[in-house]
Design a protein around this motif. Structure first.
Motif, PDB file in Angstrom:
ATOM      1  N   LYS A 242       0.840  -1.202   0.000  1.00 40.63           N
ATOM      2  CA  LYS A 242       0.000   0.000   0.000  1.00 40.63           C
ATOM      3  C   LYS A 242       0.875   1.253   0.000  1.00 40.63           C
ATOM      4  CE  LYS A 242      -4.120  -2.169   1.869  1.00 40.63           C
ATOM      5  NZ  LYS A 242      -5.333  -2.026   2.674  1.00 40.63           N
TER       6      LYS A 242
ATOM      7  N   ILE B  39       2.269   1.763  -3.534  1.00 40.08           N
ATOM      8  CA  ILE B  39       1.294   2.291  -4.495  1.00 40.08           C
ATOM      9  C   ILE B  39       0.991   3.757  -4.186  1.00 40.08           C
ATOM     10  CG2 ILE B  39      -1.105   2.082  -5.293  1.00 40.08           C
ATOM     11  CD1 ILE B  39      -0.760  -0.987  -5.022  1.00 40.08           C
ATOM     12  N   LEU B  40       0.905   4.090  -2.900  1.00 38.98           N
ATOM     13  CA  LEU B  40       0.720   5.506  -2.539  1.00 38.98           C
ATOM     14  C   LEU B  40       1.898   6.347  -3.039  1.00 38.98           C
ATOM     15  CD1 LEU B  40      -0.660   5.119   1.109  1.00 38.98           C
ATOM     16  CD2 LEU B  40      -1.934   5.939  -0.893  1.00 38.98           C
ATOM     17  N   ALA B  41       3.093   5.723  -3.061  1.00 37.37           N
ATOM     18  CA  ALA B  41       4.288   6.429  -3.540  1.00 37.37           C
ATOM     19  C   ALA B  41       4.349   6.477  -5.065  1.00 37.37           C
ATOM     20  CB  ALA B  41       5.550   5.770  -2.984  1.00 37.37           C
ATOM     21  N   GLY B  42       3.371   5.850  -5.730  1.00 35.30           N
ATOM     22  CA  GLY B  42       3.331   5.930  -7.191  1.00 35.30           C
ATOM     23  C   GLY B  42       3.867   4.705  -7.899  1.00 35.30           C
TER      24      GLY B  42
ATOM     25  N   ARG C  58       3.769   1.318  -9.750  1.00 35.30           N
ATOM     26  CA  ARG C  58       2.736   0.638 -10.525  1.00 35.30           C
ATOM     27  C   ARG C  58       3.215  -0.685 -11.110  1.00 35.30           C
ATOM     28  NH1 ARG C  58       0.166   3.621  -8.189  1.00 35.30           N
ATOM     29  NH2 ARG C  58      -1.578   4.932  -8.815  1.00 35.30           N
ATOM     30  N   PHE C  59       4.447  -1.064 -10.806  1.00 36.04           N
ATOM     31  CA  PHE C  59       4.978  -2.302 -11.395  1.00 36.04           C
ATOM     32  C   PHE C  59       5.659  -3.139 -10.313  1.00 36.04           C
ATOM     33  CE2 PHE C  59       4.438   0.597 -14.817  1.00 36.04           C
ATOM     34  CZ  PHE C  59       3.967  -0.191 -15.854  1.00 36.04           C
TER      35      PHE C  59
ATOM     36  N   VAL D  32       9.657   4.350 -14.683  1.00 31.14           N
ATOM     37  CA  VAL D  32       8.539   4.270 -13.738  1.00 31.14           C
ATOM     38  C   VAL D  32       9.032   3.834 -12.359  1.00 31.14           C
ATOM     39  CG1 VAL D  32       6.823   3.757 -15.503  1.00 31.14           C
ATOM     40  CG2 VAL D  32       8.080   1.874 -14.405  1.00 31.14           C
TER      41      VAL D  32
ATOM     42  N   PRO E 101      -1.402  10.076  -0.854  1.00 30.26           N
ATOM     43  CA  PRO E 101      -0.619   9.593  -1.998  1.00 30.26           C
ATOM     44  C   PRO E 101       0.273  10.680  -2.615  1.00 30.26           C
ATOM     45  CG  PRO E 101      -2.922   9.877  -2.612  1.00 30.26           C
ATOM     46  CD  PRO E 101      -2.849  10.082  -1.130  1.00 30.26           C
ATOM     47  N   VAL E 102       1.362  10.241  -3.193  1.00 32.76           N
ATOM     48  CA  VAL E 102       2.209  11.125  -3.989  1.00 32.76           C
ATOM     49  C   VAL E 102       1.484  11.333  -5.317  1.00 32.76           C
ATOM     50  CG1 VAL E 102       4.436  11.306  -5.172  1.00 32.76           C
ATOM     51  CG2 VAL E 102       4.294  10.214  -2.911  1.00 32.76           C
ATOM     52  N   MET E 103       1.153  12.576  -5.644  1.00 29.86           N
ATOM     53  CA  MET E 103       0.331  12.822  -6.834  1.00 29.86           C
ATOM     54  C   MET E 103       1.162  12.965  -8.096  1.00 29.86           C
ATOM     55  SD  MET E 103      -2.600  12.476  -5.549  1.00 29.86           S
ATOM     56  CE  MET E 103      -3.776  12.947  -6.790  1.00 29.86           C
TER      57      MET E 103
ATOM     58  N   LEU F 299       5.030  12.396  -9.926  1.00 30.22           N
ATOM     59  CA  LEU F 299       6.320  11.726  -9.806  1.00 30.22           C
ATOM     60  C   LEU F 299       7.419  12.561 -10.448  1.00 30.22           C
ATOM     61  CD1 LEU F 299       5.221   8.072 -10.610  1.00 30.22           C
ATOM     62  CD2 LEU F 299       5.532   9.179  -8.397  1.00 30.22           C
TER      63      LEU F 299
END
Lengths: 476, 349
Positions: free
Chosen positions: B14, B17-20, B22-23, B71, B184-186, B188
């Protein structure tokens, strides 16, 4: 259409990354890499995909492919190019990813990676150069080395009895369902080279159309390590390699698989907390709790058979205590133990910061079977509490210096119609006896640890029964 | 903020994902599997990608490919899996790729067992792969820090274009605790160097090879300068009751939690004891240890290993005061009482 005499636009004009002479490649005279590079670069030009092509350079002679190709370049570890290709392609599905690999790289150290990438049907293009030898390291035996072929590590010739047979990659991969296109071609005469050109284009076109995994095996000469002239080596390839590695199409599902749209990744954090099931900010509910003196900051060991709901009981107590404003920790026994046999968990509930999550001296022991009572009985702190299920344990705790609460939890659960809620009967008894928690907070917490909502009323009944048992016992 | 009772391993996902992130590329192994499971569950929901790789080697190389694309991406494993990833980690350090790598340590050597241990310190902190490289290694001791330090690890990784490591143990991974998840980090950070899918910069390249010794040395000098900046900016530790302490115990991860109980118990008996917990294992809080060494009488280091971090304590102390050690191996976790007995015993010696 590219003019054969003009350098492809997908090559750098000058190879500035290369040391020494920068207008010729590092490949040996007669080597097939240069020709294959040219066929690939011309195809990239003609398809107009240069700006979105990403070439994965392997370990081997083509490790320096990035000197030449004017595209995005990633240099990969030996054999790992299919995994690296997978990573970048999944990140940029709109890119055209080429995994360019030799036989040692692809068929030996990277054997599993190419099989698995092919089996996943990664939408990438693999160009596999088979010259039956390790070139870069100076002519050692490869998985594709022919029977009897002499190399520096098979100086007496490859012995099939101890070193096995030449590995046939196309045949191997064509046993898989997912690959779209697999063909073996050879860089020999102009006729065969035309077939190479066609195969290169088809394998790239499949990726452009998002059809899936394509691999072209290119038989190629290595005059330096074969210790032949370029002309001799081409003849040797025709005479010796082609019989062993027959040319042809091994898989072609190009026509039957429709072209697919590219689905690009977009980064979006909106609503991410909800998607991660992070609870919304709610006002902290105040519960009036007055724990009995001996149980101010209880440390629990909860133990029993697997399947008795021991872990969920601990989790429920921890969840309710957290909602009541305590600091908590829950630590399960994990691993083989959780697959049948005994199960136990440690729960800390404290108004102070929780130190060790591991409870070695419990103030509360909940024992749901005899082995658990016998194992942890002696460890309970003086003035602590032992709660045990008298329906399953026909023996009394030996300790005289602790509170003891026996409750026929399993029998009571059976009376309620479900043996599995004995743990909730115990939960009721625990809160009634210690007053660490009360019914309100436990009921508020219940939906957070009982996933099947239709079972909530039954669980509530069990908790109430457990509480009543204790209150009646104390009153009597 | 509302708290969620959650496993440390799940809090990592979690947080990521909050930090951005996605992989995720991984391979199942106890006691780290919940990380892969949570990634497999949540990543598709947020438009991300989870791949169960064919091997640990594949996982780290898929991560290498993804990180090349600019990413935020990660992998996780446990001790034997980390041994297999070392090749890829070295390549990532050499190619300067930001990524987050989680190791939830278990008992070893060899197949060992799945119980908590800390015997990967040397492997992860000292550079288990080939060549000379450094990574920021963060050691959480709670579910909250599993989230927070994972988020921080992504920032540090991006800032320095370098892999960053979360070094946890089986207990911190398996334990459930309340976690307050940050916002969350909005947006990057932009990565101008990354391999993109359109308008390729003609010279964009991710590589760790350079045949010219002088050129490769230059690259190494550049890396060393980067490591020096990391060392200057990212030391993290926590002190507990060290102000008037004569004895300071040192431990990280779950051990620091047990030592917290030890300090409380001995303080109750009038012993002037404190706890220093390294949060960053590299960079190691050596200057802080030097300061402490000037005003206390002895250090007592506890690890779930044969004694690996203790070497770094001894290097910092440089013989000025005694550095005592107590370790348990193979997944055995000592109780506070057991550690107290050892502290007392070594005091008499």
């Amino acid at each position: 259409m590219a003019n054969a005499l003009i350098k492809a636009d997908s090559f750098y004009e000058l190879y500035e990354r290369k040391s020494g002479i920068q207008d010729v490649t590092h490949y040996c005279p007669g080597c097939g890499h240069g020709v294959l590079h040219k066929l690939i670069a011309e195809a990239i030009d003609d398809f107009g995909i240069r700006e979105r092509t990403i070439l994965i350079s392997p370990v081997g002679c083509s490790v320096f492919a990035y000197y030449y190709f004017r595209v995005g370049n990633i240099q990969a570890a030996h054999g790992r190019a299919p995994a690296v290709s997978t990573g970048i392609k999944r990140v940029h599905p709109e890119s055209i990813v080429i995994s360019y690999q030799g036989d040692g790289d692809l068929a030996a150290i990277g054997g599993n990676h190419i099989i698995q990438a092919a089996n996943r049907g990664e939408n990438i293009t693999v160009f596999f150069v088979n010259n039956a030898i390790y070139g870069m390291t100076g002519g050692q035996m490869a998985p594709t080395t022919l029977a009897g072929q002499k190399t520096t590590t098979s100086p007496y010739g490859r012995n099939v009895n101890s070193e096995g047979y030449p590995l046939k990659v196309c045949e191997l991969l064509s046993s898989l369902e997912a690959p779209v296109y697999i063909e073996r071609v050879a860089l020999t005469d102009p006729k065969n080279t035309t077939k190479v050109r066609r195969a290169v284009r088809k394998a790239l076109q499949n990726q452009i159309d998002n059809k899936g995994f394509s691999l072209v095996e290119v038989l190629s000469v290595c005059p330096s390590n074969w210790k032949m002239t370029p002309v001799q080596s081409k003849q040797w390839l025709v005479d010796n390699m082609i019989p062993q590695f027959p040319l042809g199409v091994f898989r072609d599902k190009t026509a039957e698989i429709p072209n697919r749209e590219t689905i690009r990744n977009t980064f979006d954090q909106s609503g991410v907390r909800e998607k991660l099931e992070i609870p919304a900010n709610e006002k902290q509910v105040q519960y009036s709790l007055q724990p009995k003196m001996d149980f101010a900051n209880p440390k629990l060991v909860i133990a029993g058979f697997g399947g008795q709901g021991v872990l969920i009981l601990g989790l429920g107590i921890a969840q309710a205590a957290m909602q009541a404003g305590y600091n908590v920790s829950w630590l399960p026994s994990y691993g083989p133990e959780m697959r049948g046999g005994t199960a136990n968990c440690n729960v800390n509930i404290s108004r102070e910061r929780v130190g060790s999550p591991l409870v070695t001296k419990p103030t509360v022991l909940i024992a749901m079977n005899l082995p658990s009572l016998e194992k942890f009985d002696s460890k309970v702190e003086a003035n602590g509490l032992i709660i045990y299920d008298t329906s399953l344990i026909n023996k009394q705790p030996t300790r005289q210096d602790v509170h003891v609460l026996g409750i026929p939890a399993t029998q009571m659960a059976d009376e309620l119609g479900n043996t599995r809620i004995a743990n909730m009967v115990i939960l009721g008894a625990f809160i009634a006896y210690t007053a660490v928690l009360n019914k309100e907070v436990v009921f508020d917490a219940l939906p957070n640890f009982i996933k099947r909502k239709n079972l909530l009323p039954l669980n509530e009944s069990a908790i109430i029964r457990g509480m009543e048992y204790v209150l009646n016992k104390v009153t009597n | 903020m509302a708290k969620q009772l959650i496993k440390g391993n799940e809090a990592i996902v979690k947080g990521a994902i909050l930090a951005g992130c996605r992989f995720y590329f991984g391979y199942p192994i106890t006691p780290a599997s919940e990380i892969a499971e949570a990634a497999a569950f949540y990543l598709p929901v947020v438009g991300g990608t989870f791949i169960q790789a064919e091997s640990e080697s594949a996982a780290i190389n898929m991560l290498y490919g993804a990180a090349s694309g600019g990413v935020r991406a990660m992998t996780a494993s446990s001790s034997p899996g980390m041994s297999l990833k070392q090749e890829g980690i070295s390549y990532a350090a050499g190619s300067e790729l930001p990524m987050v790598i989680v190791d939830v340590m278990r008992g070893g050597p060899g197949l060992g067992n799945i119980a908590p241990a800390q015997a990967d310190y040397n492997q992860m902190v000292k550079g288990g792969g080939h060549g000379g490289y450094k990574m920021v290694v963060l050691a959480p001791n709670s579910a909250q820090e599993m989230c927070d330090l994972t988020m921080l690890a992504f920032d540090v990784a991006d800032k320095y274009r370098n892999p960053a490591v979360i070094l946890a143990d089986g207990f911190v991974g398996q334990m459930m605790e309340p976690v307050e998840f940050p916002e969350p980090v909005m947006e990057l950070p932009k990565k101008e160097w990354a391999i993109q899918a359109d308008a390729q910069d003609e010279f964009r390249l991710v590589s760790s090879i350079d045949l010219e010794p002088e050129e490769l040395e230059k690259h190494n000098v550049h890396l060393q300068q980067k490591y020096a900046a990391m060392e200057a900016n990212h030391v993290m530790f926590e002190d507990y009751q060290t102000e008037d302490a004569e004895l300071v115990v040192i431990g990280y991860g779950v051990v620091s939690r047990i030592l917290h109980s030890v300090v409380d118990e001995l303080r109750g008996k009038g012993v002037k004891i404190g706890l220093m917990r390294p949060i960053s294992l590299w960079p190691f809080p050596k200057n802080h240890i030097i300061e402490l060494a000037a005003r206390i009488k002895r250090f007592f280091v506890v690890e779930l290993s044969d004694g690996q971090m203790v070497d770094d304590v001894r290097l910092a102390v440089n013989g000025k005061i005694p550095v005592q050690f107590y370790g348990r191996y193979g997944g055995v976790v000592p109780s506070p009482d057991e550690i107290i007995a050892q502290i007392m015993k070594k005091n008499e010696a």
